[in-house]
Design a protein around this motif. Structure first.
Motif, mmCIF file in Angstrom:
data_model
loop_
_atom_site.group_PDB
_atom_site.id
_atom_site.type_symbol
_atom_site.label_atom_id
_atom_site.label_comp_id
_atom_site.label_asym_id
_atom_site.label_seq_id
_atom_site.Cartn_x
_atom_site.Cartn_y
_atom_site.Cartn_z
ATOM 1 N N GLU A 252 -46.239 35.628 3.476
ATOM 2 C CA GLU A 252 -46.992 36.886 3.400
ATOM 3 C C GLU A 252 -47.089 37.366 1.950
ATOM 4 O OE1 GLU A 252 -48.778 38.926 5.497
ATOM 5 O OE2 GLU A 252 -48.653 37.156 6.767
ATOM 6 N N ARG A 253 -45.993 37.297 1.214
ATOM 7 C CA ARG A 253 -46.011 37.707 -0.197
ATOM 8 C C ARG A 253 -46.958 36.828 -1.003
ATOM 9 N NH1 ARG A 253 -40.589 38.258 0.443
ATOM 10 N NH2 ARG A 253 -40.167 36.247 -0.533
ATOM 11 N N GLN A 254 -46.957 35.524 -0.718
ATOM 12 C CA GLN A 254 -47.819 34.612 -1.458
ATOM 13 C C GLN A 254 -49.294 34.899 -1.185
ATOM 14 O OE1 GLN A 254 -46.402 30.731 -0.346
ATOM 15 N NE2 GLN A 254 -44.838 30.710 -1.935
ATOM 16 N N LYS A 255 -49.613 35.421 -0.004
ATOM 17 C CA LYS A 255 -51.003 35.757 0.311
ATOM 18 C C LYS A 255 -51.452 37.027 -0.403
ATOM 19 C CE LYS A 255 -50.907 33.682 4.897
ATOM 20 N NZ LYS A 255 -50.856 33.956 6.340
ATOM 21 N N LYS A 256 -50.519 37.938 -0.703
ATOM 22 C CA LYS A 256 -50.867 39.223 -1.299
ATOM 23 C C LYS A 256 -50.855 39.210 -2.825
ATOM 24 C CE LYS A 256 -49.112 42.047 2.493
ATOM 25 N NZ LYS A 256 -48.125 43.069 2.869
ATOM 26 N N TYR A 257 -50.086 38.313 -3.433
ATOM 27 C CA TYR A 257 -49.905 38.323 -4.881
ATOM 28 C C TYR A 257 -50.223 36.972 -5.489
ATOM 29 C CZ TYR A 257 -47.322 42.624 -3.958
ATOM 30 O OH TYR A 257 -46.969 43.883 -3.553
ATOM 31 N N GLN A 258 -50.477 36.976 -6.805
ATOM 32 C CA GLN A 258 -50.653 35.730 -7.543
ATOM 33 C C GLN A 258 -49.896 35.850 -8.854
ATOM 34 O OE1 GLN A 258 -54.788 35.113 -8.318
ATOM 35 N NE2 GLN A 258 -54.890 36.601 -9.955
ATOM 36 N N TRP A 259 -49.499 34.713 -9.409
ATOM 37 C CA TRP A 259 -48.773 34.675 -10.663
ATOM 38 C C TRP A 259 -49.749 34.365 -11.791
ATOM 39 C CZ3 TRP A 259 -43.819 36.123 -11.061
ATOM 40 C CH2 TRP A 259 -43.059 36.168 -9.913
ATOM 41 N N VAL A 260 -49.688 35.169 -12.864
ATOM 42 C CA VAL A 260 -50.520 34.946 -14.046
ATOM 43 C C VAL A 260 -49.655 35.139 -15.293
ATOM 44 C CG1 VAL A 260 -52.682 35.668 -12.970
ATOM 45 C CG2 VAL A 260 -51.256 37.352 -14.125
ATOM 46 N N PHE A 261 -50.159 34.678 -16.425
ATOM 47 C CA PHE A 261 -49.454 34.874 -17.681
ATOM 48 C C PHE A 261 -50.086 36.028 -18.442
ATOM 49 C CE2 PHE A 261 -48.102 30.582 -16.799
ATOM 50 C CZ PHE A 261 -46.768 30.612 -17.206
ATOM 51 N N MET A 262 -49.255 37.007 -18.852
ATOM 52 C CA MET A 262 -49.687 38.141 -19.672
ATOM 53 C C MET A 262 -48.717 38.268 -20.838
ATOM 54 S SD MET A 262 -50.668 41.218 -17.148
ATOM 55 C CE MET A 262 -52.013 41.146 -16.025
ATOM 56 N N LYS B 61 -39.110 32.557 5.821
ATOM 57 C CA LYS B 61 -40.287 31.759 5.492
ATOM 58 C C LYS B 61 -41.570 32.543 5.737
ATOM 59 C CE LYS B 61 -42.276 27.211 6.221
ATOM 60 N NZ LYS B 61 -42.164 25.921 6.884
ATOM 61 N N ALA B 62 -41.619 33.319 6.845
ATOM 62 C CA ALA B 62 -42.802 34.129 7.143
ATOM 63 C C ALA B 62 -42.998 35.215 6.085
ATOM 64 C CB ALA B 62 -42.678 34.755 8.526
ATOM 65 N N ALA B 63 -41.900 35.840 5.654
ATOM 66 C CA ALA B 63 -41.994 36.884 4.628
ATOM 67 C C ALA B 63 -42.480 36.293 3.309
ATOM 68 C CB ALA B 63 -40.640 37.561 4.449
ATOM 69 N N THR B 64 -42.005 35.115 2.972
ATOM 70 C CA THR B 64 -42.426 34.458 1.731
ATOM 71 C C THR B 64 -43.912 34.132 1.762
ATOM 72 O OG1 THR B 64 -40.226 33.491 1.487
ATOM 73 C CG2 THR B 64 -41.995 32.484 0.214
#
Length: 98
Positions: A22-32, A17-20
């Motif tokens: 952390e990843r959510q704080k560093k990245y975002q999902w977008v459509f390309m 849960k902590a790793a998840t």
């Protein structure tokens, strides 16, 4: 034959849960191009974008040292007097202009 999935221990669940998060704080999902992709978030300082933080907090010396001259505040030149009669004449204590 079906495999039985092994359950995680409470400690392993906490780590996952902590790793998840952390990843959510560093990245975002977008459509390309019609596909969902993960990109890194732009850098921030105290939740403010870096460019805006520099605009608000940098002093002219720091801006000059880092060659960010386009953000330097522009001082307005002192306007020249319109006529010589309006010019201020400097005099010493005896009233002699210099």
């Amino acid at each position: 034959m079906a495999k039985i999935k092994k359950k995680l221990t409470p400690a392993q669940r906490r780590i996952k849960k902590a790793a998840t998060s952390e990843r959510q704080k560093k990245y975002q999902w977008v459509f390309m191009s019609g596909k969902q992709v993960k990109i890194k978030l732009p850098p921030t300082v105290d939740g403010i974008p870096v460019d805006q933080f520099i605009d608000e907090n940098a002093d002219p010396i720091w801006l000059h040292q880092n060659e960010v001259w386009e953000l330097m505040p522009v001082e307005e030149p002192i306007p020249a007097p319109a006529s010589p009669t309006e010019a201020v004449v400097m005099e010493d204590e005896n009233g002699i202009p210099f």
